[in-house]
Design a protein around this motif. Sequence first.
Motif, mmCIF file in Angstrom:
data_model
loop_
_atom_site.group_PDB
_atom_site.id
_atom_site.type_symbol
_atom_site.label_atom_id
_atom_site.label_comp_id
_atom_site.label_asym_id
_atom_site.label_seq_id
_atom_site.Cartn_x
_atom_site.Cartn_y
_atom_site.Cartn_z
ATOM 1 N N LEU A 135 28.545 14.908 56.713
ATOM 2 C CA LEU A 135 27.562 14.723 55.636
ATOM 3 C C LEU A 135 26.977 13.314 55.582
ATOM 4 N N VAL A 136 27.635 12.311 56.221
ATOM 5 C CA VAL A 136 27.180 10.914 56.098
ATOM 6 C C VAL A 136 25.774 10.744 56.663
ATOM 7 N N GLY A 137 25.483 11.288 57.842
ATOM 8 C CA GLY A 137 24.154 11.122 58.440
ATOM 9 C C GLY A 137 23.066 11.664 57.554
ATOM 10 N N ALA A 138 23.282 12.852 56.983
ATOM 11 C CA ALA A 138 22.289 13.441 56.102
ATOM 12 C C ALA A 138 22.118 12.596 54.846
ATOM 13 N N LEU A 139 23.239 12.077 54.320
ATOM 14 C CA LEU A 139 23.161 11.267 53.104
ATOM 15 C C LEU A 139 22.384 9.970 53.345
ATOM 16 N N MET A 140 22.516 9.359 54.537
ATOM 17 C CA MET A 140 21.767 8.128 54.851
ATOM 18 C C MET A 140 20.274 8.404 54.894
ATOM 19 N N GLN A 141 19.894 9.540 55.430
ATOM 20 C CA GLN A 141 18.478 9.885 55.461
ATOM 21 C C GLN A 141 17.950 10.150 54.055
ATOM 22 N N ILE A 142 18.768 10.770 53.235
ATOM 23 C CA ILE A 142 18.359 10.998 51.834
ATOM 24 C C ILE A 142 18.168 9.663 51.111
ATOM 25 N N ALA A 143 19.061 8.688 51.393
ATOM 26 C CA ALA A 143 18.967 7.396 50.724
ATOM 27 C C ALA A 143 17.715 6.633 51.143
ATOM 28 N N ARG A 144 17.208 6.870 52.357
ATOM 29 C CA ARG A 144 15.996 6.181 52.801
ATOM 30 C C ARG A 144 14.742 6.738 52.147
ATOM 31 N N HIS A 145 14.867 7.831 51.457
ATOM 32 C CA HIS A 145 13.699 8.439 50.793
ATOM 33 C C HIS A 145 14.035 8.732 49.340
ATOM 34 N N PRO A 146 14.202 7.704 48.555
ATOM 35 C CA PRO A 146 14.575 7.963 47.147
ATOM 36 C C PRO A 146 13.466 8.634 46.345
ATOM 37 N N ASP A 147 12.234 8.637 46.905
ATOM 38 C CA ASP A 147 11.116 9.244 46.175
ATOM 39 C C ASP A 147 11.016 10.762 46.411
ATOM 40 N N LYS A 148 11.906 11.298 47.211
ATOM 41 C CA LYS A 148 11.837 12.738 47.506
ATOM 42 C C LYS A 148 13.062 13.457 46.941
ATOM 43 N N ARG A 149 12.817 14.671 46.495
ATOM 44 C CA ARG A 149 13.916 15.538 46.030
ATOM 45 C C ARG A 149 14.547 16.251 47.227
ATOM 46 N N VAL A 150 15.757 16.751 47.022
ATOM 47 C CA VAL A 150 16.533 17.333 48.122
ATOM 48 C C VAL A 150 16.812 18.817 47.804
ATOM 49 N N LEU A 151 16.408 19.668 48.743
ATOM 50 C CA LEU A 151 16.683 21.107 48.630
ATOM 51 C C LEU A 151 17.796 21.456 49.616
ATOM 52 N N ILE A 152 18.904 21.994 49.083
ATOM 53 C CA ILE A 152 20.057 22.369 49.898
ATOM 54 C C ILE A 152 20.120 23.894 49.921
ATOM 55 N N ALA A 153 19.988 24.471 51.151
ATOM 56 C CA ALA A 153 19.959 25.941 51.301
ATOM 57 C C ALA A 153 21.115 26.384 52.174
ATOM 58 N N GLY A 154 21.850 27.423 51.729
ATOM 59 C CA GLY A 154 22.954 27.974 52.496
ATOM 60 C C GLY A 154 22.552 29.250 53.216
ATOM 61 N N HIS A 155 23.071 29.445 54.456
ATOM 62 C CA HIS A 155 22.756 30.637 55.263
ATOM 63 C C HIS A 155 24.048 31.144 55.910
ATOM 64 N N THR A 156 24.112 32.508 56.105
ATOM 65 C CA THR A 156 25.278 33.144 56.748
ATOM 66 C C THR A 156 24.792 34.084 57.840
ATOM 67 N N ASP A 157 25.767 34.620 58.607
ATOM 68 C CA ASP A 157 25.395 35.683 59.548
ATOM 69 C C ASP A 157 25.484 37.018 58.824
#
Length: 544
Positions: free
Chosen positions: A451-473
């Motif tokens: 999760l750290v890599g994704a969190l760093m990218q989120i921190a570089r864009h504080p002006d954007k909201r984050v949509l988290i979507a789950g998928h299964t087989d």
Amino acid sequence: MTTRYSFPAIFVWAASLALMLLLLTPAVWSGWLIAASAVAAVWAWATWRARHAATSTEPTPYGLPREGGEACHALPVVLWCLTGDVPPGARQMVRDAHALWLGVESPSALAGAVDSVRQWRGRAPDAIALVVAPGTMADGPASFGNLSAWRQAVQDAVRHAGTRMPVWLVLCAPQPGTDAGWHGRAAAPAWRGLAHAGGQRPMKLTTGLEEVAALLDAPGRVHPAEAGLDRDIRMQAVVRWATSMLCPLFEHALKGHAPLRFQGILVGEHGACDPHGLLAQWLAQHSTLRCASHGTPTQPGAGPQALAGNLTPPGLRPAWARAALHAIVMGCLALMVALLASFHNNRDLLRGVDRDLRAYAAAGPGHDAARLTALGRLRQDADMLASHAREGVPWRLGWGLYRGDRLLPRVEEAISTYQPPPREPSVITLDSLALFASGASRLRPDADRALVGALMQIARHPDKRVLIAGHTDDTGSGPANLALSEARAAAVRDRFVAMSGLPASHFAIQGYGDTRPLAANDSAVNRARNRRVEITLVPDLPAH
């Protein structure tokens, strides 16, 4: 030709140079340049006022001509120092075709005479003539004390003049049977013996007197007529008197004074003779000559041409020439300041461009913001250097010191190497197996590493909201997969909130189950691709 110094023209020229330098010099120099210009202007104004006041109100010392023209200023000036008994009115000026002769009546007046000449024409006198008429010396101790005072005054004047001022010794042999003074109304002065050091160093008195004696004793020198024979004998007697009486006085070092040296020695038939004076006594002891004349003591008048002819002429320097010389000097000084300012400006230019090049090279691919800032400065440098090459080098960088043309290729090459950073993906996909166990919605203990890599990218864009979507087989029922995918999205959101400190409202979750597969669920590999968590950065829409 005008004799007045052109102060207004010089002032305008100096002001123009100062304005030019203000435009050429760096800003940090402007204050100093303005202060220096103000001081120079005040000094020039005070000098002009002082000279104008002196010319208008003060009397000219020694009868020097106030408006005598440039030719008067070009004549040599000789201070005629009268060491014997001085008659009233001896302090006067006489001008002839060869020089200006100023009579100085006492040792204490010599320094004032030098200052008066310097104030009158801007430089010291051209020579000092120490006139010794032994026929007028009556009292031995008083006369030699006076000569000693003259020696000290002459050496002090030469030392304080600050320039070369030759000293001549003029020995006056008495003229028998005449009452005429140096003006020569009854008989013209006869100047016979001459010893001149030329352009060499001043000579000792003994050496000069020996040359004069040899000249008077030369074969064919003695005039066959009785008057010429008597004249040469009297001159030789005066030379011998000077050798025995003056050499000990002038050649011995006194306290604070070296022996007095002379540029030339001149002996002539001029002056009176006291039958009871020092010369008469000396002649009675050493010869059969008698001193019976009662003429007038030596006074200032038209001096000997032999002395004036051996002076270095000061040369004609009219007012316009002095003004032109001063203008040239000021121009040279301004050019030196301009060159120094150009050197300073070019050094700052080279250092600035080199600093920008090093900053751009230091900003690696991982420092995109710093690299873009450095790139912007390099582009400004390139535009400036290109304008210099296209439109010409400005004066403040010119004067042959500009080196910016050598930097332009380096700057352009550095700009051409820029590669924009790759665009960040709009969707970050995380493998569910790296985050959750099969069929579970609880994060693994080591899930933070994924999760750290994704969190760093989120921190570089504080002006954007984050949509988290789950998928299964497609394993399992549809409603169960939908609930599992939404629970997993919520677990990832909660961990992001805990790790970043962002509010939960910054995140949105969505569960899609098996409704949006990336590949057909016909193999284990494809089913692994479909089990995922997708993170999407969504621009925050402005409020309506």
